[in-house]
Design an enzyme around this catalytic site. Structure first.
Site, short mmCIF file in Angstrom:
data_model
loop_
_atom_site.label_atom_id
_atom_site.label_comp_id
_atom_site.label_asym_id
_atom_site.label_seq_id
_atom_site.Cartn_x
_atom_site.Cartn_y
_atom_site.Cartn_z
CE LYS A 70 -3.65 2.29 2.56
NZ LYS A 70 -4.59 2.19 3.68
CE LYS B 154 -5.83 1.83 -0.62
NZ LYS B 154 -6.15 1.81 0.76
C1 PBG Z 1 -7.74 3.08 5.23
C2 PBG Z 1 -7.90 2.94 3.77
C3 PBG Z 1 -7.71 3.92 2.78
C4 PBG Z 1 -8.13 3.37 1.58
C5 PBG Z 1 -8.53 2.07 1.85
N1 PBG Z 1 -8.36 1.82 3.19
C6 PBG Z 1 -7.26 5.33 2.90
C7 PBG Z 1 -5.95 5.68 3.44
O1 PBG Z 1 -5.03 4.89 3.60
O2 PBG Z 1 -5.86 6.87 3.73
C8 PBG Z 1 -8.15 4.09 0.28
C9 PBG Z 1 -9.09 3.56 -0.74
C10 PBG Z 1 -9.44 4.50 -1.83
O3 PBG Z 1 -8.85 5.58 -2.00
O4 PBG Z 1 -10.35 4.15 -2.58
N2 PBG Z 1 -6.54 2.67 5.76
ZN ZN Z 2 -6.23 3.47 7.87
#
Ligand code: PBG
Ligand code: ZN
Length: 326
Positions: free
Chosen positions: A195, A248
């Protein structure tokens, strides 16, 4: 003498043959639709930066689940927005919170869907960070038991799969142990192993009201410059017990998706995140691109890179488009 006329093979590909031999085929069963869950009844709050998406009460989430299942979508991933937030994010493991309530309603309405529950604290903490904060810093180890508790609450409610998105070290093992101890040996874990600290999450943070009140997530999310590091993260999480791994965002990281697919034996999911969705919708609204074609092309690219599953806000739409293709 002379050379034979070289005729390109493309000429011998009628539309039928082209479909027959396409190297990549999208299938709705491999789509996962993200859903934002709020408490209450018969409520759908529109999300400004995500046209067509709403914060939904459990009954409305169940209605959407039914629609998604009818379109052939394989799964849903649930995010919760609680009525109250606190320092440690205790709403995350409230058995009567919006996510457990929605899981139960969805399981009733569409038992064939795979129900994923995102596990993180940032939607539930008053400061918006993914873990507990001590002296202005995220306390990794103090966060682990809280994530485990949330995962068990979602499994108790009937989630098929939990997906920790916090990026704390050691969370997969902590969650696996807690699930097993609670008797949920069949509940799978998809780790957000890869991520990135991305600017593409903007609309999500509006939708989930989870923007950090101070600082950012660069201490625990990955540097967009790094690809090899992704493979280290994958190995760690698979070793700890991840049944699937996720990359992601998806579109700007297709090389990472391909590397991870080649590197690991577990299924690989890719998340086409809120910013990727919003950019396509915004350009389409201005008439600058052909929305439906771009939607399918963006998803095809992600599948071609090697994603087995695609989390996408286009899941229902794209499933319907695929149905209508000749
Ligand atoms: C929370 C999370 C996020 C997303 C999924 N889970 C946001 C972040 O890390 O700030 C983002 C998903 C999206 O932008 O569609 N940890
Ligand atoms: Zn989070």
């Amino acid at each position: 003498m002379g050379y034979p006329v070289r005729r390109t093979r493309r000429l011998r590909r009628t539309p039928q043959i082209r479909r027959h031999v396409a190297e990549t085929r999208l299938h709705p069963a491999r789509f996962v639709l993200p859903v934002f869950c709020i408490p209450g009844r018969d409520t759908a709050e529109p999300i400004g930066s995500m046209p067509g998406h709403y914060q939904l009460s459990p009954d409305r989430a169940a209605a959407l689940a039914k629609e998604a299942a009818r379109a052939g979508v394989g799964g849903l991933i649930l995010f919760g927005i609680p009525s109250a937030k606190d320092e440690v994010g205790s709403g995350a493991w409230d058995p009567a919170g919006p996510v457990p309530e929605s899981i139960k309603a969805i399981k009733d309405a569409a038992p064939e869907l795979v129900v994923w529950a995102d596990v993180c604290l940032c939607e539930y903490t008053s400061h918006g960070h993914c873990g507990v904060v001590a002296d202005g810093e995220i306390d990794n180890d103090a966060t682990l038991p809280l994530l485990a508790r949330a995962a068990v609450a979602y499994a108790d409610a009937g989630a098929d799969l939990v997906a920790p998105s916090d990026m704390m070290d050691g969370r997969v093992a902590a969650i696996r142990t807690a699930l097993d101890e609670a008797g949920h040996t069949g509940t799978a874990i998809c780790s957000y192993a890869v991520k990135y600290a991305s600017a593409y999450y903007g609309p999500f943070r509006e939708a989930a009201q989870s923007a950090p009140a101070f600082g950012d997530r660069r201490t625990h999310q990955m540097d967009p410059a790094n690809r090899r590091e992704a493979l280290i993260e994958v190995d760690l999480d698979v070793e700890e017990g991840a049944d699937l791994v996720m990359v992601k965002p998806a579109g700007p990281y297709l090389d990472v998706v391909a590397s991870v697919r080649a590197h690991t034996q577990v299924p690989v999911a890719a998340y086409q995140v809120s910013g990727e969705f919003a950019m396509i919708e915004a350009a389409a609204e201005r008439g600058w691109i052909d929305r439906d074609r771009v939607v399918l092309e963006s998803l095809t690219g992600i599948a071609r890179a090697g994603a087995d599953l695609i989390l996408t806000y286009f899941a229902v739409d794209a499933a319907r488009m695929l149905e209508e293709l000749p």
